[in-house]
Design a protein around this motif. Structure first.
Motif, short mmCIF file in Angstrom:
data_model
loop_
_atom_site.label_atom_id
_atom_site.label_comp_id
_atom_site.label_asym_id
_atom_site.label_seq_id
_atom_site.Cartn_x
_atom_site.Cartn_y
_atom_site.Cartn_z
N LYS A 308 38.13 11.79 -40.36
CA LYS A 308 38.80 10.75 -39.61
C LYS A 308 39.61 11.28 -38.43
CE LYS A 308 39.20 7.38 -43.35
NZ LYS A 308 40.12 6.52 -44.12
N ASP A 309 40.14 12.51 -38.54
CA ASP A 309 41.01 13.01 -37.49
C ASP A 309 41.20 14.51 -37.63
OD1 ASP A 309 42.64 12.98 -35.29
OD2 ASP A 309 43.90 11.36 -36.01
N ARG A 397 47.52 14.63 -32.87
CA ARG A 397 46.47 13.87 -33.54
C ARG A 397 46.01 12.80 -32.56
NH1 ARG A 397 46.62 12.44 -39.68
NH2 ARG A 397 46.25 10.38 -38.78
N THR A 398 44.87 12.22 -32.82
CA THR A 398 44.40 11.18 -31.90
C THR A 398 45.30 9.95 -31.94
OG1 THR A 398 42.90 10.34 -33.61
CG2 THR A 398 42.00 11.91 -32.00
N ASP A 399 45.94 9.68 -33.10
CA ASP A 399 46.77 8.47 -33.20
C ASP A 399 48.24 8.72 -32.90
OD1 ASP A 399 47.00 9.98 -35.46
OD2 ASP A 399 46.94 8.31 -36.88
N ARG A 444 45.64 7.65 -41.87
CA ARG A 444 45.91 7.00 -40.59
C ARG A 444 47.38 6.62 -40.53
NH1 ARG A 444 42.71 8.29 -36.98
NH2 ARG A 444 43.25 6.44 -35.78
#
Length: 584
Positions: A308-309, A397-399, A444
């Motif tokens: 996911k990340d 992180r992407t988020d 997430r």
């Protein structure tokens, strides 16, 4: 008689020539006698069966014993040439030197002038105290106290067996040198290399070529170093690595105790946790196997990859705590010290605050958290329980991305604590506080708790900076890590731009209220709930001045936001890129 004498002369000449030819095949110094000349003496024999007075040669049979300068030579048959001071012996060969050294075999050629023995047999055995060496051919230079076997041999000491294609043994220093396909077999490990020096006193194996050590506790590989075959303690150089089923630790130098699973690595250190797909690089690594703890020091970068990340953390120091197995892992002291970086509070106050924060995180208010029976634990956490980073911490992180002085990532509960005025960016939102706690759900971003001096900047669809301040702020995100709700508790203050359906500014709202809650949709404020007695002012678009658009302490810091490229550009970025990871 003359013809027989000539035959004997030719026979002994051939023996000497063969002796020198065989010796000349190996890299040994020329043989020379360092002591006074002395003759080989017969001690006893059952019978004399041949006596040639011309060549001064005698043949003896049965329990034959000679002595020469403190060395006893035993056999069943011997031809003794007194002129050349040479013995050719057969059957049950025994050489005794001192109280400890014994060599046995089937055939012996011994030159008394050079004090040099050659022993052959189906099994030539050298015994010296607790050391036993077996081979089929051995040359022994008594002047230099050096035995050499040019054919495969096996050394036994205690429970270890050392084998090689050839080797040397110094009977005075008790020092071996093995060459060619060297292998040490022990019930708990196997060592393989091409050449090896071995000290039978200290039981240190010293090597200068690529070496591997395989054991149930893991494998070690290195190009140079020392290994104690009894204690299993090593000191390696030239890019050394220890690997087991759970992790690997690699460095330019490595000192490791294979029994305890503990040691340290220096220079371009790489630590990998296989089950958690975590790799950490830095200048120095410390491994504490009994505690399940790894500490990486100096310009550290860690990377944890999942489907996911990818989590990147750069810091001065990084601790990795594994889940308790045989010993209990205690990371509380480190966590408390990091939390205690706030110099405005006493240590006891910090600890109390931390306990309160943890309780609050474990019981978030129902209005902020969706009802879901799914566990909040990150399902990919297999071996690692906690990660602690300290000193100039950068996270990507992407988020979300962040800057802080330190952080504690509890993988068991999917909580990340950021200490000492951290700044976190989520998409185009900026969040600040004295301390921030993040809750992850299914790996997430789900909840962000801002504690003390909280400040949120939310950028709307037309690039306006909506600003929210308060003592404590909770930010909730949807399953795509998009900001969904902001709840302010205590000293609430906000500036936000009201937009119509066409994204045109209606006005700038300034609100002060002890408690307020904002709901967002597509980066726009959808609705607001105020509790208490709010003080609100709406400034029409044409009357909005620059000074009206900012709350006190507002600073847009997006130029400081870490990126994947900025972290990989650090000192050990290439080392991290070149490290192989398995995606979990």
């Amino acid at each position: 008689m003359k013809s027989k004498a000539n035959l004997f002369s030719i026979f002994w000449a051939l023996i000497f020539l063969n002796s020198f030819c065989v010796w000349g095949q190996k890299p040994l110094n020329p043989i020379k006698d360092n002591g006074p000349k002395s003759m080989i003496e017969l001690v006893r024999a059952d019978s004399l069966v041949g006596d040639n007075s011309l060549s001064r040669t005698q043949t003896f049979l049965g329990n034959v014993i000679f002595i020469h300068r403190g060395v006893k030579l035993g056999c069943q048959k011997a031809i003794h040439n007194q002129s050349s001071n040479f013995i050719e012996a057969y059957g049950k060969i025994v050489i005794n030197q001192g109280d400890t050294l014994t060599i046995v075999g089937d055939t012996l050629l011994y030159d008394g002038n050079l004090r040099f023995a050659k022993v052959y047999g189906k099994q030539v055995i050298l015994r010296d105290k607790k050391v036993t060496l077996r081979t089929t051919k051995m040359f022994y230079d008594l002047n230099r106290d050096q035995a050499y076997y040019p054919v495969p041999g096996v050394l036994n000491q205690d429970s270890s067996k050392l084998s090689s294609e050839e080797g040397y043994y110094n009977t005075k220093t008790k020092y071996f040198r093995f060459n060619g396909d060297v292998e040490i077999l022990n019930p708990s490990y196997t060592l393989c290399t091409d050449s090896l020096d071995y000290d039978t006193y200290t039981k240190q194996a010293i090597f200068k070529t690529f070496t591997t050590i395989k054991s149930k506790n893991g494998d070690i590989s290195a190009y140079k170093g020392r290994y104690n075959i009894k204690t299993k303690v090593s000191a390696f150089q030239g890019r050394a690595k220890v690997t087991n089923i759970d992790y690997s630790l690699e460095g330019d130098t490595l000192q490791f105790d294979n029994t305890r699973g503990s040691g340290n690595a220096d220079g371009n250190v790489v630590f990998v946790s296989f089950k958690d797909s975590l790799v950490v690089v830095g200048e120095k690594g410390l491994r504490f196997g009994d505690k399940g703890l790894t500490k990486i020091i100096g310009n550290t970068i860690s990377q944890r990859v999942s489907k996911k990340d990818t989590l990147l953390i750069a810091s001065d120091t990084l601790w990795v705590f594994e889940k308790p197995k045989n010993a209990k892992i205690d990371s509380s002291n480190i966590s408390e010290n990091i939390a205690g970086n706030d110099i405005t509070k006493t240590k006891s106050q910090v600890l109390i605050d931390k306990q309160v924060k943890l309780k609050e995180l474990q019981k978030p208010e129902p209005v902020l958290v969706e009802t879901d029976t799914t566990s909040n634990k990150t399902p990919t956490s297999k071996d690692i329980e906690k990660i602690i980073a300290d000193g100039k911490v950068e996270v990507y992180r992407t988020d979300f991305q962040s800057l802080s002085d330190s952080l504690v990532y509890n993988l068991k509960d999917s909580l990340i604590h950021f200490y000492t005025k951290p700044v976190i960016w989520n998409q185009e939102n900026q969040l600040e506080a004295d301390t921030i706690v993040i809750t992850l759900k299914n790996n997430r971003l789900k909840l962000m708790e801002l504690l003390q001096n909280s400040f949120v900047v939310q950028v709307d669809t037309i690039r306006n900076f909506n600003q929210i301040k308060g003592r404590k702020i909770d930010a909730v995100f949807d399953n795509r890590s998009v900001l969904q709700t902001i709840k302010v508790e205590g000293n609430g203050e906000s500036k936000y731009f009201a937009l119509d359906e066409k994204n045109k500014i209606i006005g700038l709202n300034t609100v002060q209220c002890s408690s307020m809650q904002f709901y967002f949709n597509s980066k726009k404020i959808k609705s607001i709930v105020f509790r208490g007695k709010p003080e609100s002012t709406l400034i029409p678009p044409k009357e909005i001045a620059t000074e009206d658009m900012k709350l006190d302490r507002f600073e847009w810091k997006t130029n400081k936001k870490p990126s994947k490229e900025s972290i990989y550009a650090k000192k050990f970025g290439n080392l991290l890129r070149n490290s192989k990871l398995i995606i979990i």
